[in-house]
Design a protein around this motif. Sequence first.
Motif, PDB file in Angstrom:
ATOM      1  N   GLU A 155       2.903  17.309 -18.839  1.00  0.00           N
ATOM      2  CA  GLU A 155       3.935  16.697 -17.995  1.00  0.00           C
ATOM      3  C   GLU A 155       5.332  16.947 -18.545  1.00  0.00           C
ATOM      4  O   GLU A 155       6.268  17.175 -17.786  1.00  0.00           O
ATOM      5  CB  GLU A 155       3.669  15.197 -17.837  1.00  0.00           C
ATOM      6  CG  GLU A 155       2.438  14.880 -17.015  1.00  0.00           C
ATOM      7  CD  GLU A 155       2.470  15.508 -15.633  1.00  0.00           C
ATOM      8  OE1 GLU A 155       3.513  15.406 -14.937  1.00  0.00           O
ATOM      9  OE2 GLU A 155       1.462  16.123 -15.243  1.00  0.00           O
ATOM     10  N   THR A 170       0.855  -1.182   0.000  1.00  0.00           N
ATOM     11  CA  THR A 170       0.000   0.000   0.000  1.00  0.00           C
ATOM     12  C   THR A 170       0.892   1.233   0.000  1.00  0.00           C
ATOM     13  O   THR A 170       1.967   1.228   0.595  1.00  0.00           O
ATOM     14  CB  THR A 170      -0.923   0.036   1.239  1.00  0.00           C
ATOM     15  OG1 THR A 170      -0.111  -0.032   2.416  1.00  0.00           O
ATOM     16  CG2 THR A 170      -1.894  -1.135   1.223  1.00  0.00           C
ATOM     17  N   ALA A 171       0.439   2.257  -0.690  1.00  0.00           N
ATOM     18  CA  ALA A 171       1.214   3.493  -0.774  1.00  0.00           C
ATOM     19  C   ALA A 171       1.107   4.253   0.540  1.00  0.00           C
ATOM     20  O   ALA A 171       0.053   4.297   1.166  1.00  0.00           O
ATOM     21  CB  ALA A 171       0.702   4.352  -1.914  1.00  0.00           C
ATOM     22  N   ASP A 219      -0.974   8.071 -13.762  1.00  0.00           N
ATOM     23  CA  ASP A 219      -1.828   6.935 -13.392  1.00  0.00           C
ATOM     24  C   ASP A 219      -3.254   7.061 -13.916  1.00  0.00           C
ATOM     25  O   ASP A 219      -3.781   6.101 -14.484  1.00  0.00           O
ATOM     26  CB  ASP A 219      -1.832   6.711 -11.882  1.00  0.00           C
ATOM     27  CG  ASP A 219      -0.607   5.934 -11.427  1.00  0.00           C
ATOM     28  OD1 ASP A 219       0.063   5.313 -12.276  1.00  0.00           O
ATOM     29  OD2 ASP A 219      -0.339   5.942 -10.210  1.00  0.00           O
ATOM     30  N   PRO A 220      -3.917   8.211 -13.755  1.00  0.00           N
ATOM     31  CA  PRO A 220      -5.265   8.317 -14.319  1.00  0.00           C
ATOM     32  C   PRO A 220      -5.286   8.128 -15.837  1.00  0.00           C
ATOM     33  O   PRO A 220      -6.220   7.549 -16.387  1.00  0.00           O
ATOM     34  CB  PRO A 220      -5.717   9.728 -13.946  1.00  0.00           C
ATOM     35  CG  PRO A 220      -4.865  10.123 -12.803  1.00  0.00           C
ATOM     36  CD  PRO A 220      -3.556   9.410 -13.002  1.00  0.00           C
ATOM     37  N   ASP A 240       1.975   9.917   2.355  1.00  0.00           N
ATOM     38  CA  ASP A 240       2.762  11.035   1.842  1.00  0.00           C
ATOM     39  C   ASP A 240       3.554  10.666   0.586  1.00  0.00           C
ATOM     40  O   ASP A 240       4.394  11.430   0.136  1.00  0.00           O
ATOM     41  CB  ASP A 240       3.708  11.556   2.918  1.00  0.00           C
ATOM     42  CG  ASP A 240       4.646  10.478   3.437  1.00  0.00           C
ATOM     43  OD1 ASP A 240       4.402   9.286   3.166  1.00  0.00           O
ATOM     44  OD2 ASP A 240       5.626  10.825   4.117  1.00  0.00           O
ATOM     45  N   ALA A 241       3.275   9.506   0.017  1.00  0.00           N
ATOM     46  CA  ALA A 241       3.977   9.070  -1.193  1.00  0.00           C
ATOM     47  C   ALA A 241       3.564   9.939  -2.373  1.00  0.00           C
ATOM     48  O   ALA A 241       2.415  10.346  -2.480  1.00  0.00           O
ATOM     49  CB  ALA A 241       3.666   7.611  -1.498  1.00  0.00           C
ATOM     50  N   PRO A 242       4.522  10.232  -3.270  1.00  0.00           N
ATOM     51  CA  PRO A 242       4.166  11.056  -4.437  1.00  0.00           C
ATOM     52  C   PRO A 242       3.179  10.319  -5.350  1.00  0.00           C
ATOM     53  O   PRO A 242       3.245   9.103  -5.513  1.00  0.00           O
ATOM     54  CB  PRO A 242       5.497  11.274  -5.151  1.00  0.00           C
ATOM     55  CG  PRO A 242       6.406  10.230  -4.619  1.00  0.00           C
ATOM     56  CD  PRO A 242       5.906   9.842  -3.265  1.00  0.00           C
ATOM     57  N   VAL A 243       2.276  11.063  -5.909  1.00  0.00           N
ATOM     58  CA  VAL A 243       1.271  10.503  -6.803  1.00  0.00           C
ATOM     59  C   VAL A 243       1.763  10.662  -8.236  1.00  0.00           C
ATOM     60  O   VAL A 243       2.218  11.731  -8.628  1.00  0.00           O
ATOM     61  CB  VAL A 243      -0.080  11.238  -6.624  1.00  0.00           C
ATOM     62  CG1 VAL A 243      -1.105  10.717  -7.603  1.00  0.00           C
ATOM     63  CG2 VAL A 243      -0.572  11.081  -5.197  1.00  0.00           C
ATOM     64  N   ASP A 244       1.694   9.596  -8.997  1.00  0.00           N
ATOM     65  CA  ASP A 244       2.106   9.649 -10.396  1.00  0.00           C
ATOM     66  C   ASP A 244       0.978  10.293 -11.197  1.00  0.00           C
ATOM     67  O   ASP A 244      -0.126   9.738 -11.263  1.00  0.00           O
ATOM     68  CB  ASP A 244       2.388   8.241 -10.914  1.00  0.00           C
ATOM     69  CG  ASP A 244       2.922   8.222 -12.332  1.00  0.00           C
ATOM     70  OD1 ASP A 244       2.932   9.288 -12.996  1.00  0.00           O
ATOM     71  OD2 ASP A 244       3.325   7.152 -12.784  1.00  0.00           O
ATOM     72  N   PRO A 245       1.191  11.458 -11.795  1.00  0.00           N
ATOM     73  CA  PRO A 245       0.126  12.139 -12.535  1.00  0.00           C
ATOM     74  C   PRO A 245      -0.323  11.376 -13.777  1.00  0.00           C
ATOM     75  O   PRO A 245      -1.352  11.681 -14.353  1.00  0.00           O
ATOM     76  CB  PRO A 245       0.732  13.493 -12.897  1.00  0.00           C
ATOM     77  CG  PRO A 245       2.203  13.296 -12.812  1.00  0.00           C
ATOM     78  CD  PRO A 245       2.445  12.210 -11.805  1.00  0.00           C
ATOM     79  N   THR A 265      -5.064   4.428 -16.634  1.00  0.00           N
ATOM     80  CA  THR A 265      -6.363   3.805 -16.389  1.00  0.00           C
ATOM     81  C   THR A 265      -7.329   4.114 -17.523  1.00  0.00           C
ATOM     82  O   THR A 265      -8.058   3.236 -17.991  1.00  0.00           O
ATOM     83  CB  THR A 265      -6.945   4.303 -15.050  1.00  0.00           C
ATOM     84  OG1 THR A 265      -6.023   3.988 -14.011  1.00  0.00           O
ATOM     85  CG2 THR A 265      -8.279   3.644 -14.762  1.00  0.00           C
TER      86      THR A 265
END
Length: 56
Positions: free
Chosen positions: A49, A6-7, A17-18, A10-15, A21
Motif C-alpha cells: 500500500e 451502509t456503504a 480492512d481485511p 460504488d464506494a471505494p473499498v479500503d484495502p 480484521t
Amino acid sequence: MTDEPTAAPDAPVDPLDPLRTELEGPVDRLPVVERLARFEHANEVLARELAVLDEV
C-alpha cells in the motif's frame, strides 16, 4: 430496520480492512509462529500500500 450506515455499491473499498480484521482479537494467545506469520503478512500488505501511495 437498523440505523447502521451502509456503504454505497460504488464506494471505494479500503484495502486495509481485511488486514484490520485479521489482526483483531487476542493475538497474544496465538502460537508464536502464527503471530509471526500474521505480522509478516501485515508488513507485506502495508509495504504494498505504501508503494502504491509513493506512485501517486
